[in-house]
Design a protein around this motif. Sequence first.
Motif, PDB file in Angstrom:
ATOM      1  N   VAL A  43     -24.573  14.842   8.522  1.00 22.46           N
ATOM      2  CA  VAL A  43     -23.140  14.592   8.710  1.00 22.46           C
ATOM      3  C   VAL A  43     -22.388  15.846   8.278  1.00 22.46           C
ATOM      4  O   VAL A  43     -22.613  16.371   7.186  1.00 22.46           O
ATOM      5  N   THR A  44     -21.518  16.325   9.165  1.00 21.49           N
ATOM      6  CA  THR A  44     -20.656  17.469   8.860  1.00 21.49           C
ATOM      7  C   THR A  44     -19.213  17.036   9.079  1.00 21.49           C
ATOM      8  O   THR A  44     -18.881  16.487  10.132  1.00 21.49           O
ATOM      9  N   ALA A  45     -18.381  17.277   8.075  1.00 24.44           N
ATOM     10  CA  ALA A  45     -16.959  16.937   8.175  1.00 24.44           C
ATOM     11  C   ALA A  45     -16.134  18.199   7.952  1.00 24.44           C
ATOM     12  O   ALA A  45     -16.477  19.036   7.120  1.00 24.44           O
ATOM     13  N   VAL A  46     -15.045  18.308   8.708  1.00 29.26           N
ATOM     14  CA  VAL A  46     -14.101  19.412   8.537  1.00 29.26           C
ATOM     15  C   VAL A  46     -12.733  18.798   8.260  1.00 29.26           C
ATOM     16  O   VAL A  46     -12.279  17.921   9.000  1.00 29.26           O
ATOM     17  N   VAL A  47     -12.096  19.262   7.184  1.00 25.45           N
ATOM     18  CA  VAL A  47     -10.805  18.738   6.754  1.00 25.45           C
ATOM     19  C   VAL A  47      -9.797  19.878   6.750  1.00 25.45           C
ATOM     20  O   VAL A  47     -10.119  21.006   6.374  1.00 25.45           O
ATOM     21  N   ASN A  67     -28.837   1.841   9.216  1.00 25.98           N
ATOM     22  CA  ASN A  67     -28.194   1.312   8.025  1.00 25.98           C
ATOM     23  C   ASN A  67     -26.732   1.774   8.028  1.00 25.98           C
ATOM     24  O   ASN A  67     -26.421   2.918   7.675  1.00 25.98           O
ATOM     25  N   ALA A  68     -25.836   0.897   8.426  1.00 23.93           N
ATOM     26  CA  ALA A  68     -24.415   1.242   8.549  1.00 23.93           C
ATOM     27  C   ALA A  68     -23.796   1.612   7.203  1.00 23.93           C
ATOM     28  O   ALA A  68     -22.945   2.509   7.129  1.00 23.93           O
ATOM     29  N   ILE A  69     -24.205   0.939   6.166  1.00 26.34           N
ATOM     30  CA  ILE A  69     -23.653   1.222   4.832  1.00 26.34           C
ATOM     31  C   ILE A  69     -24.051   2.630   4.388  1.00 26.34           C
ATOM     32  O   ILE A  69     -23.232   3.392   3.874  1.00 26.34           O
ATOM     33  N   GLU A  70     -25.292   2.991   4.621  1.00 24.33           N
ATOM     34  CA  GLU A  70     -25.751   4.339   4.256  1.00 24.33           C
ATOM     35  C   GLU A  70     -25.025   5.396   5.086  1.00 24.33           C
ATOM     36  O   GLU A  70     -24.639   6.442   4.563  1.00 24.33           O
ATOM     37  N   LEU A  71     -24.834   5.135   6.356  1.00 24.43           N
ATOM     38  CA  LEU A  71     -24.108   6.072   7.216  1.00 24.43           C
ATOM     39  C   LEU A  71     -22.675   6.241   6.716  1.00 24.43           C
ATOM     40  O   LEU A  71     -22.184   7.374   6.595  1.00 24.43           O
ATOM     41  N   ALA A  72     -22.022   5.143   6.409  1.00 25.14           N
ATOM     42  CA  ALA A  72     -20.648   5.212   5.908  1.00 25.14           C
ATOM     43  C   ALA A  72     -20.585   6.005   4.606  1.00 25.14           C
ATOM     44  O   ALA A  72     -19.679   6.828   4.410  1.00 25.14           O
ATOM     45  N   THR A  73     -21.548   5.799   3.731  1.00 29.55           N
ATOM     46  CA  THR A  73     -21.598   6.529   2.456  1.00 29.55           C
ATOM     47  C   THR A  73     -21.754   8.025   2.706  1.00 29.55           C
ATOM     48  O   THR A  73     -21.093   8.847   2.057  1.00 29.55           O
ATOM     49  N   LYS A  74     -22.602   8.400   3.651  1.00 24.04           N
ATOM     50  CA  LYS A  74     -22.802   9.813   3.994  1.00 24.04           C
ATOM     51  C   LYS A  74     -21.525  10.421   4.562  1.00 24.04           C
ATOM     52  O   LYS A  74     -21.167  11.560   4.227  1.00 24.04           O
TER      53      LYS A  74
END
Length: 128
Positions: A43-47, A67-74
Amino acid sequence: MERSTTELTGRLAEYARLAEHVRAIQDGIDEIRGTGYSDDGLVTAVVGGRGELVELELDPRIYRDRNAIELATKIVAAVHDAAEDAGREATTFAKKLAPQAKQGDDFDPMFDPALQLIEKARSEEGRR
């Protein structure tokens, strides 16, 4: 007491300079980008400089684990890291514009440079 035209013209020029400086701060903050990654790099995020999420990239391998919860956490962790990175860049940018005496742990890169300019204009006004 009636103010002279010269005094008013000078004051308007000072306000125009102040407004130009504030716009330069806004433009500089708007150009800032911070990047964050999940621990596994999937996962890469740019802010942006104002904390807004401007880009989110999910490596296709992320879908192997459903695992949706793990994805959301990442995602949250990557966005948080990106926001911290952008915040550091914004602070570095803004500190270049602020007097050294006004910088501390509570320095706010979004508002302190502009507030310091306004305070400077007010103190110069008081001396007139």
